[in-house]
Design a protein around this motif. Structure first.
Motif, PDB file in Angstrom:
ATOM      1  N   MET A 123       0.811  -1.213   0.000  1.00 32.63           N
ATOM      2  CA  MET A 123       0.000   0.000   0.000  1.00 32.63           C
ATOM      3  C   MET A 123       0.850   1.271   0.000  1.00 32.63           C
ATOM      4  O   MET A 123       0.350   2.344  -0.369  1.00 32.63           O
ATOM      5  CB  MET A 123      -0.944   0.027   1.212  1.00 32.63           C
ATOM      6  N   PRO A 125       3.300   2.589  -1.915  1.00 33.41           N
ATOM      7  CA  PRO A 125       3.375   3.409  -3.140  1.00 33.41           C
ATOM      8  C   PRO A 125       2.043   4.090  -3.469  1.00 33.41           C
ATOM      9  O   PRO A 125       2.031   5.211  -3.983  1.00 33.41           O
ATOM     10  CB  PRO A 125       3.736   2.401  -4.237  1.00 33.41           C
ATOM     11  N   LEU A 126       0.930   3.422  -3.160  1.00 37.52           N
ATOM     12  CA  LEU A 126      -0.381   4.023  -3.420  1.00 37.52           C
ATOM     13  C   LEU A 126      -0.579   5.264  -2.551  1.00 37.52           C
ATOM     14  O   LEU A 126      -1.138   6.269  -2.993  1.00 37.52           O
ATOM     15  CB  LEU A 126      -1.503   3.009  -3.134  1.00 37.52           C
ATOM     16  N   ILE A 128       1.768   7.231  -1.466  1.00 34.48           N
ATOM     17  CA  ILE A 128       2.569   8.323  -2.028  1.00 34.48           C
ATOM     18  C   ILE A 128       1.844   8.945  -3.229  1.00 34.48           C
ATOM     19  O   ILE A 128       1.744  10.172  -3.346  1.00 34.48           O
ATOM     20  CB  ILE A 128       3.960   7.806  -2.480  1.00 34.48           C
ATOM     21  N   GLY A 129       1.320   8.093  -4.117  1.00 30.44           N
ATOM     22  CA  GLY A 129       0.587   8.589  -5.282  1.00 30.44           C
ATOM     23  C   GLY A 129      -0.598   9.454  -4.865  1.00 30.44           C
ATOM     24  O   GLY A 129      -0.881  10.492  -5.467  1.00 30.44           O
TER      25      GLY A 129
ATOM     26  N   LEU B 106       8.483  10.999   2.175  1.00 27.72           N
ATOM     27  CA  LEU B 106       8.087   9.613   2.464  1.00 27.72           C
ATOM     28  C   LEU B 106       8.513   8.675   1.348  1.00 27.72           C
ATOM     29  O   LEU B 106       8.813   7.510   1.577  1.00 27.72           O
ATOM     30  CB  LEU B 106       6.572   9.526   2.671  1.00 27.72           C
ATOM     31  N   ALA B 107       8.541   9.197   0.116  1.00 26.41           N
ATOM     32  CA  ALA B 107       8.865   8.346  -1.034  1.00 26.41           C
ATOM     33  C   ALA B 107      10.267   7.767  -0.914  1.00 26.41           C
ATOM     34  O   ALA B 107      10.530   6.675  -1.434  1.00 26.41           O
ATOM     35  CB  ALA B 107       8.731   9.147  -2.330  1.00 26.41           C
ATOM     36  N   LEU B 110      10.558   4.223   0.244  1.00 21.76           N
ATOM     37  CA  LEU B 110      10.156   3.130  -0.643  1.00 21.76           C
ATOM     38  C   LEU B 110      11.371   2.368  -1.149  1.00 21.76           C
ATOM     39  O   LEU B 110      11.276   1.206  -1.521  1.00 21.76           O
ATOM     40  CB  LEU B 110       9.363   3.671  -1.842  1.00 21.76           C
ATOM     41  N   ALA B 114       9.735  -3.572   0.208  1.00 23.58           N
ATOM     42  CA  ALA B 114       9.741  -4.841  -0.528  1.00 23.58           C
ATOM     43  C   ALA B 114       9.385  -4.659  -2.007  1.00 23.58           C
ATOM     44  O   ALA B 114       9.708  -5.510  -2.825  1.00 23.58           O
ATOM     45  CB  ALA B 114       8.754  -5.806   0.121  1.00 23.58           C
ATOM     46  N   MET B 115       8.739  -3.552  -2.345  1.00 27.75           N
ATOM     47  CA  MET B 115       8.257  -3.382  -3.711  1.00 27.75           C
ATOM     48  C   MET B 115       9.362  -2.992  -4.691  1.00 27.75           C
ATOM     49  O   MET B 115       9.242  -3.230  -5.891  1.00 27.75           O
ATOM     50  CB  MET B 115       7.159  -2.310  -3.758  1.00 27.75           C
ATOM     51  N   SER B 120       7.244   0.498  -7.331  1.00 21.88           N
ATOM     52  CA  SER B 120       6.667   1.573  -6.514  1.00 21.88           C
ATOM     53  C   SER B 120       6.302   2.763  -7.381  1.00 21.88           C
ATOM     54  O   SER B 120       5.236   3.361  -7.229  1.00 21.88           O
ATOM     55  CB  SER B 120       7.665   2.030  -5.443  1.00 21.88           C
ATOM     56  N   PHE B 123       3.088   1.989  -9.436  1.00 15.12           N
ATOM     57  CA  PHE B 123       1.852   2.040  -8.648  1.00 15.12           C
ATOM     58  C   PHE B 123       1.555   3.464  -8.164  1.00 15.12           C
ATOM     59  O   PHE B 123       0.405   3.891  -8.141  1.00 15.12           O
ATOM     60  CB  PHE B 123       1.906   1.058  -7.479  1.00 15.12           C
ATOM     61  N   GLY B 124       2.617   4.192  -7.797  1.00 16.64           N
ATOM     62  CA  GLY B 124       2.422   5.578  -7.373  1.00 16.64           C
ATOM     63  C   GLY B 124       1.850   6.416  -8.510  1.00 16.64           C
ATOM     64  O   GLY B 124       0.905   7.179  -8.339  1.00 16.64           O
ATOM     65  N   THR B 127      -1.814   5.525  -9.364  1.00 15.76           N
ATOM     66  CA  THR B 127      -2.720   6.106  -8.371  1.00 15.76           C
ATOM     67  C   THR B 127      -2.908   7.598  -8.637  1.00 15.76           C
ATOM     68  O   THR B 127      -4.027   8.110  -8.628  1.00 15.76           O
ATOM     69  CB  THR B 127      -2.163   5.904  -6.944  1.00 15.76           C
ATOM     70  N   PHE B 128      -1.774   8.282  -8.901  1.00 15.35           N
ATOM     71  CA  PHE B 128      -1.834   9.725  -9.166  1.00 15.35           C
ATOM     72  C   PHE B 128      -2.727  10.029 -10.371  1.00 15.35           C
ATOM     73  O   PHE B 128      -3.612  10.897 -10.312  1.00 15.35           O
ATOM     74  CB  PHE B 128      -0.420  10.274  -9.400  1.00 15.35           C
ATOM     75  N   LEU B 145      -6.331  -1.172  -7.318  1.00 12.75           N
ATOM     76  CA  LEU B 145      -4.870  -1.264  -7.337  1.00 12.75           C
ATOM     77  C   LEU B 145      -4.308  -1.939  -6.085  1.00 12.75           C
ATOM     78  O   LEU B 145      -3.316  -2.660  -6.150  1.00 12.75           O
ATOM     79  CB  LEU B 145      -4.252   0.134  -7.467  1.00 12.75           C
ATOM     80  N   GLY B 146      -4.962  -1.704  -4.930  1.00 14.11           N
ATOM     81  CA  GLY B 146      -4.460  -2.199  -3.648  1.00 14.11           C
ATOM     82  C   GLY B 146      -4.178  -3.698  -3.627  1.00 14.11           C
ATOM     83  O   GLY B 146      -3.051  -4.105  -3.354  1.00 14.11           O
ATOM     84  N   ALA B 149      -1.149  -4.670  -5.705  1.00 15.05           N
ATOM     85  CA  ALA B 149       0.111  -4.252  -5.083  1.00 15.05           C
ATOM     86  C   ALA B 149       0.443  -5.140  -3.884  1.00 15.05           C
ATOM     87  O   ALA B 149       1.591  -5.566  -3.717  1.00 15.05           O
ATOM     88  CB  ALA B 149       0.014  -2.788  -4.647  1.00 15.05           C
ATOM     89  N   VAL B 150      -0.563  -5.438  -3.050  1.00 14.68           N
ATOM     90  CA  VAL B 150      -0.315  -6.273  -1.869  1.00 14.68           C
ATOM     91  C   VAL B 150       0.077  -7.690  -2.291  1.00 14.68           C
ATOM     92  O   VAL B 150       0.967  -8.302  -1.693  1.00 14.68           O
ATOM     93  CB  VAL B 150      -1.555  -6.279  -0.939  1.00 14.68           C
ATOM     94  N   ALA B 153       3.677  -7.637  -3.321  1.00 19.15           N
ATOM     95  CA  ALA B 153       4.522  -7.546  -2.127  1.00 19.15           C
ATOM     96  C   ALA B 153       4.589  -8.895  -1.416  1.00 19.15           C
ATOM     97  O   ALA B 153       5.646  -9.335  -0.967  1.00 19.15           O
ATOM     98  CB  ALA B 153       3.985  -6.467  -1.183  1.00 19.15           C
TER      99      ALA B 153
END
Lengths: 182, 159
Positions: A123, A125-126, A128-129, B106-107, B110, B114-115, B120, B123-124, B127-128, B145-146, B149-150, B153
């Motif tokens: 979760m 990276p999501l 951060i986006g 925070l980025a 990352l 693990a990603m 990362s 997915f970032g 989402t954006f 997306l969640g 991504a999980v 991971a």
């Protein structure tokens, strides 16, 4: 009762409450990550606030002391007065509070398990986006004003490069804006 | 906000250790809801039970809530003054910058996650785009997306 709800009826209030109830459980990484959805709901879908009013509501809460979660109360207040603030605050707090208490009691021993670690790592990276999208939407009203766009960029640089407290950046923004620079 | 909580709870009152503070903070970051609010609930609950949890929550919110709503009400009176609305616009621009800066800080964490960096970034970015440009509802973006991504991971973290 209507004076306390800024002209909205109970159907609006219930809808407001219900929307924030759902957002509460999606607010992984803090309530601020759900602002894009609040903006979609309040500004885009219902036209209860203008984009400028939306960004101003968040700016007021950022400038005041206390957790920045309080922008939720300001949004509620600006849509539907005191009852609106009550609806959005209780909506955003009840589900996450209940879940949070339940999970802590369930035990901390599981935080090293593969499942929990995968959830956090996946979760991240999501989140951060989402934060970047929040910044994008808040910066929306600055589009076209060179001064305001420079102010956004300057804030990013100063906050990343230095340990300056955010309150000083907010104060500087207020002064720059008051003198017509933003 | 967190720095103040840490200083009061760990260093001055000594209710919890640095280690416990860090653990509670990481749990509260995974949970939905505001970090600071979750943190105060957990510490209140641990030391004084359910009543402690709600007292901590109330203490955290009551006074700031009154201040913020008072400022909001005042603002509504003076919004038409050009200096006031200008100041608000300036503060709004700074608020946008603050959120973006937090995301960038925070980025950097990352990198050790693990990603890995490329996944990362993908997915970032997705989402954006979905949220900021397409304005899709958050629920569907996270639910769509969640799990992907999980799951990735999960496969990358060895049991």
């Amino acid at each position: 009762m209507n004076a306390w709800m800024a002209g909205h009826d109970w159907v609006d209030i219930a809808s407001l409450f219900g929307h924030f109830l759902v957002l509460s459980l999606l607010a992984v990484g803090g309530a601020i990550t759900t602002t894009p959805d609040m903006s979609r709901y309040l500004v885009h879908d219902h036209h209860w606030l203008s984009p400028e009013e939306f960004t101003a509501s968040i700016a007021i809460a950022q400038a005041a002391p206390g957790p920045n979660l309080l922008f939720v109360a300001v949004l509620g207040w600006n849509v539907a007065g005191p009852i609106g603030a009550l609806a959005t605050m209780t909506g955003i707090l009840i589900p996450s509070t209940a879940l949070s208490l339940w999970v802590t009691r369930w035990g901390q021993s599981r935080k090293e398990t593969r499942g929990v670690r995968s959830f956090t790592a996946g979760m991240a990276p999501l989140t951060i986006g989402l934060l970047l999208a929040t910044g994008w939407i808040l910066a929306g009203p600055t589009g076209g004003h060179i001064g305001a766009m420079l102010l956004v960029a300057a804030t990013v640089v100063v906050m990343v490069k230095t340990k300056l407290s955010p309150i000083w950046a907010v104060a500087a923004g207020a002064v720059a804006g008051a003198f017509g620079l933003a | 906000m967190l720095a103040v909580a840490q200083r009061e709870l760990v260093e001055r009152k000594q209710w919890i250790s640095h280690q416990q503070f860090l653990e509670l903070l990481s749990v509260s970051q995974v949970l939905p809801g505001p970090n600071v609010v979750n943190l105060s609930l957990m510490i209140g609950d641990r030391h004084f039970g359910l009543r402690g949890a709600f007292v901590a929550l109330g203490g955290m919110l009551a006074i700031p809530l009154v201040i913020v709503l008072a400022v909001t009400a005042l603002y509504a009176q003076y919004a038409s003054l050009p200096m006031v609305s200008g100041a608000l616009r300036g503060m709004g621009a700074v608020a946008a910058g603050l959120v973006i800066a937090t995301a960038l800080k925070l980025a950097t964490t990352l990198r050790s996650g693990a990603m890995g960096v490329p996944l990362s970034a993908i997915f970032g970015l997705l989402t954006f785009i979905a949220i900021a440009l397409l304005r899709w509802p958050l629920v569907w973006v996270l639910l769509g997306l969640g799990p992907v991504a999980v799951a990735i991971a999960w496969r990358r973290i060895k049991p």
